[in-house]
Design a protein around this motif. Structure first.
Motif, PDB file in Angstrom:
ATOM      1  N   THR A 223       0.581  -1.243  -0.053  1.00  0.00           N
ATOM      2  CA  THR A 223      -0.016   0.074   0.070  1.00  0.00           C
ATOM      3  C   THR A 223       1.008   1.317  -0.135  1.00  0.00           C
ATOM      4  N   PRO A 224       0.670   2.212  -0.940  1.00  0.00           N
ATOM      5  CA  PRO A 224       1.419   3.262  -0.912  1.00  0.00           C
ATOM      6  C   PRO A 224       1.410   4.250   0.477  1.00  0.00           C
ATOM      7  N   GLY A 225       2.616   4.673   0.865  1.00  0.00           N
ATOM      8  CA  GLY A 225       2.504   5.439   1.991  1.00  0.00           C
ATOM      9  C   GLY A 225       2.588   4.677   3.311  1.00  0.00           C
ATOM     10  N   GLU A 226       2.306   3.251   3.179  1.00  0.00           N
ATOM     11  CA  GLU A 226       2.389   2.567   4.617  1.00  0.00           C
ATOM     12  C   GLU A 226       3.808   2.241   5.063  1.00  0.00           C
ATOM     13  N   ALA A 227       3.890   2.297   6.438  1.00  0.00           N
ATOM     14  CA  ALA A 227       5.027   1.785   6.839  1.00  0.00           C
ATOM     15  C   ALA A 227       5.127   0.365   7.502  1.00  0.00           C
ATOM     16  N   TYR A 228       6.309  -0.349   7.090  1.00  0.00           N
ATOM     17  CA  TYR A 228       6.129  -1.821   7.490  1.00  0.00           C
ATOM     18  C   TYR A 228       7.368  -2.038   7.963  1.00  0.00           C
ATOM     19  N   VAL A 229       7.536  -2.866   9.162  1.00  0.00           N
ATOM     20  CA  VAL A 229       8.570  -3.361   9.766  1.00  0.00           C
ATOM     21  C   VAL A 229       9.187  -4.530   9.054  1.00  0.00           C
ATOM     22  N   LEU A 230      10.385  -4.504   8.660  1.00  0.00           N
ATOM     23  CA  LEU A 230      10.834  -5.681   7.934  1.00  0.00           C
ATOM     24  C   LEU A 230      12.031  -6.058   9.110  1.00  0.00           C
ATOM     25  N   THR A 231      12.153  -7.616   9.032  1.00  0.00           N
ATOM     26  CA  THR A 231      13.174  -8.195   9.868  1.00  0.00           C
ATOM     27  C   THR A 231      14.162  -9.155   9.110  1.00  0.00           C
ATOM     28  N   VAL A 232      15.321  -8.626   8.984  1.00  0.00           N
ATOM     29  CA  VAL A 232      16.360  -9.465   8.358  1.00  0.00           C
ATOM     30  C   VAL A 232      16.630 -10.810   9.199  1.00  0.00           C
ATOM     31  N   VAL A 233      16.464 -11.941   8.860  1.00  0.00           N
ATOM     32  CA  VAL A 233      16.817 -13.234   9.726  1.00  0.00           C
ATOM     33  C   VAL A 233      17.835 -13.916   9.128  1.00  0.00           C
ATOM     34  N   SER A 234      19.092 -13.975   9.955  1.00  0.00           N
ATOM     35  CA  SER A 234      20.262 -14.856   9.423  1.00  0.00           C
ATOM     36  C   SER A 234      20.363 -16.107  10.545  1.00  0.00           C
ATOM     37  N   ARG A 235      20.223 -17.341   9.782  1.00  0.00           N
ATOM     38  CA  ARG A 235      20.207 -18.552  10.507  1.00  0.00           C
ATOM     39  C   ARG A 235      21.502 -19.360  10.016  1.00  0.00           C
ATOM     40  N   ASP A 236      22.324 -19.550  11.023  1.00  0.00           N
ATOM     41  CA  ASP A 236      23.518 -20.522  11.036  1.00  0.00           C
ATOM     42  C   ASP A 236      22.815 -22.045  10.841  1.00  0.00           C
ATOM     43  N   THR A 237      22.676 -22.564   9.757  1.00  0.00           N
ATOM     44  CA  THR A 237      22.000 -23.785   9.777  1.00  0.00           C
ATOM     45  C   THR A 237      23.120 -24.980   9.887  1.00  0.00           C
ATOM     46  N   SER A 238      24.448 -24.799   9.918  1.00  0.00           N
ATOM     47  CA  SER A 238      25.535 -25.664  10.101  1.00  0.00           C
ATOM     48  C   SER A 238      25.815 -25.425  11.839  1.00  0.00           C
ATOM     49  N   ARG A 239      25.511 -24.417  12.442  1.00  0.00           N
ATOM     50  CA  ARG A 239      25.668 -24.087  14.083  1.00  0.00           C
ATOM     51  C   ARG A 239      27.255 -24.227  13.769  1.00  0.00           C
ATOM     52  N   SER A 240      27.963 -23.465  12.932  1.00  0.00           N
ATOM     53  CA  SER A 240      29.396 -23.436  12.968  1.00  0.00           C
ATOM     54  C   SER A 240      29.954 -21.956  12.833  1.00  0.00           C
ATOM     55  N   ALA A 241      29.072 -21.288  12.315  1.00  0.00           N
ATOM     56  CA  ALA A 241      29.721 -19.870  12.262  1.00  0.00           C
ATOM     57  C   ALA A 241      29.797 -19.090  13.511  1.00  0.00           C
ATOM     58  N   VAL A 242      30.771 -18.099  13.239  1.00  0.00           N
ATOM     59  CA  VAL A 242      30.956 -17.511  14.734  1.00  0.00           C
ATOM     60  C   VAL A 242      30.250 -16.059  14.731  1.00  0.00           C
ATOM     61  N   LYS A 243      30.160 -15.497  13.602  1.00  0.00           N
ATOM     62  CA  LYS A 243      29.736 -14.035  13.319  1.00  0.00           C
ATOM     63  C   LYS A 243      28.719 -13.676  12.011  1.00  0.00           C
ATOM     64  N   GLY A 244      27.767 -12.993  12.163  1.00  0.00           N
ATOM     65  CA  GLY A 244      26.729 -13.057  11.199  1.00  0.00           C
ATOM     66  C   GLY A 244      26.653 -11.659  10.689  1.00  0.00           C
ATOM     67  N   GLY A 245      26.684 -11.176   9.372  1.00  0.00           N
ATOM     68  CA  GLY A 245      26.631  -9.692   8.900  1.00  0.00           C
ATOM     69  C   GLY A 245      25.412  -9.913   7.726  1.00  0.00           C
ATOM     70  N   PHE A 246      25.077  -8.768   7.104  1.00  0.00           N
ATOM     71  CA  PHE A 246      24.237  -8.829   6.054  1.00  0.00           C
ATOM     72  C   PHE A 246      24.344  -7.239   5.515  1.00  0.00           C
ATOM     73  N   GLN A 247      23.533  -7.044   4.352  1.00  0.00           N
ATOM     74  CA  GLN A 247      23.572  -5.801   3.625  1.00  0.00           C
ATOM     75  C   GLN A 247      22.187  -6.110   2.775  1.00  0.00           C
ATOM     76  N   MET A 248      21.209  -4.936   2.724  1.00  0.00           N
ATOM     77  CA  MET A 248      20.077  -5.095   2.030  1.00  0.00           C
ATOM     78  C   MET A 248      19.560  -3.804   1.256  1.00  0.00           C
ATOM     79  N   THR A 249      19.032  -3.842   0.292  1.00  0.00           N
ATOM     80  CA  THR A 249      18.655  -2.412  -0.532  1.00  0.00           C
ATOM     81  C   THR A 249      17.270  -2.758  -1.207  1.00  0.00           C
ATOM     82  N   ILE A 250      16.329  -1.860  -1.271  1.00  0.00           N
ATOM     83  CA  ILE A 250      14.857  -2.130  -1.897  1.00  0.00           C
ATOM     84  C   ILE A 250      14.862  -1.047  -3.205  1.00  0.00           C
TER      85      ILE A 250
END
Length: 264
Positions: free
Chosen positions: A62-89
């Motif tokens: 909907t034009p003009g509506e504010a949405y809360v977006l959540t970036v979710v990072s899942r370490d499926t191997s359970r072996s990562a130490v840190k997580g980072g990201f970058q997003m654009t729209i």
């Protein structure tokens, strides 16, 4: 001397990687015109695996509506130490659309190349749950119905050795379509509404300079129809509405225009 240069090069690489751990360089989302974090992070033979996604991005926008977006990072191997990201729209012609603001803790919104980037600041340590979340508020643009909007996201699952080896880079994307109370035909050209902000009466001039006759429909920013009024020679007597921001549909025959208008 060669050994000295090697040590200096290694020190510079470590400083750069630590800086990127704090916040990534812009333009690493995998979007058209962007590259990926894999330019700096080699991931051959790494045991690390992960998934990254965006929750809350609507398929119908909907034009003009504010949405809360959540970036979710899942370490499926359970072996990562840190997580980072970058997003654009991005929207038509791969340009910035809408506005991202109010990032959550340990994240930031930056601007470059006429785009906005939502990114880690700094990279997060994976907890026992192996899931990290970051949130941002995105206000949808006032674009015509049927316009497609695409988000692009890249994530880094790092082994924490402060080197460029052994990390996993994952990229994904998704999209939604601008609608307003159902998809409507809308032209790209918009009429002029004045005064804006205004109160009891609005003057309307179409892109071709004419003053239309027709109907004016008023929508809240959530897409609800909150009133309507006839348009006579380019003049709308506004319905009884509380002060606020509305989207006004100027309808003449089978053609519609949508313009944001503020009631004072």
């Amino acid at each position: 001397m060669h050994k000295l240069y090697t040590i200096l090069a290694l020190m510079v690489s470590i400083v750069i990687l630590m800086a990127h751990s704090a916040t990534p360089p812009n333009g690493k989302t995998g979007a058209p015109g962007d590259s990926l974090c894999s330019e700096c992070h080699a991931q051959s033979n790494t045991p690390i695996q992960g998934l990254i996604s965006v929750e809350g991005f609507p398929s119908s926008i909907t034009p003009g509506e504010a949405y809360v977006l959540t970036v979710v990072s899942r370490d499926t191997s359970r072996s990562a130490v840190k997580g980072g990201f970058q997003m654009t729209i991005l929207g038509p012609l791969n340009t910035k659309v809408g506005k991202m603001e109010n990032p959550s803790a340990n994240s930031v919104v930056s601007a470059a190349n006429n785009r906005q980037y939502f990114e880690h600041n700094p990279a997060g340590a994976f907890p026992d749950s192996s899931v990290i979340r970051w949130t941002v508020e995105w206000t949808a643009p006032a674009l015509p119905g049927g316009t497609e909007i695409t988000w692009y996201l890249a994530g880094n699952f790092a082994n924490g050795n402060n080197e460029e080896t052994g990390d996993r880079i994952v990229a994904t994307k998704g999209k939604g379509t601008i609608v307003l109370s159902g998809t409507k035909d809308v032209t790209l050209e918009k009429p002029t509404l004045y005064p804006n902000p205004g109160s009891d009466q609005i003057n309307v001039i179409l892109p071709d300079g004419t003053r239309p006759d027709g109907q004016g429909f008023f929508y809240s920013l959530t897409g609800s129809n909150v009133g309507q009024s006839a348009i006579h020679h380019g003049v709308i007597n506004t319905p009884d509405l509380p002060a606020g921001v509305y989207v006004v549909e100027i309808k003449q025959g089978d053609q519609s225009h949508f313009v944001k208008w503020s009631k004072i």
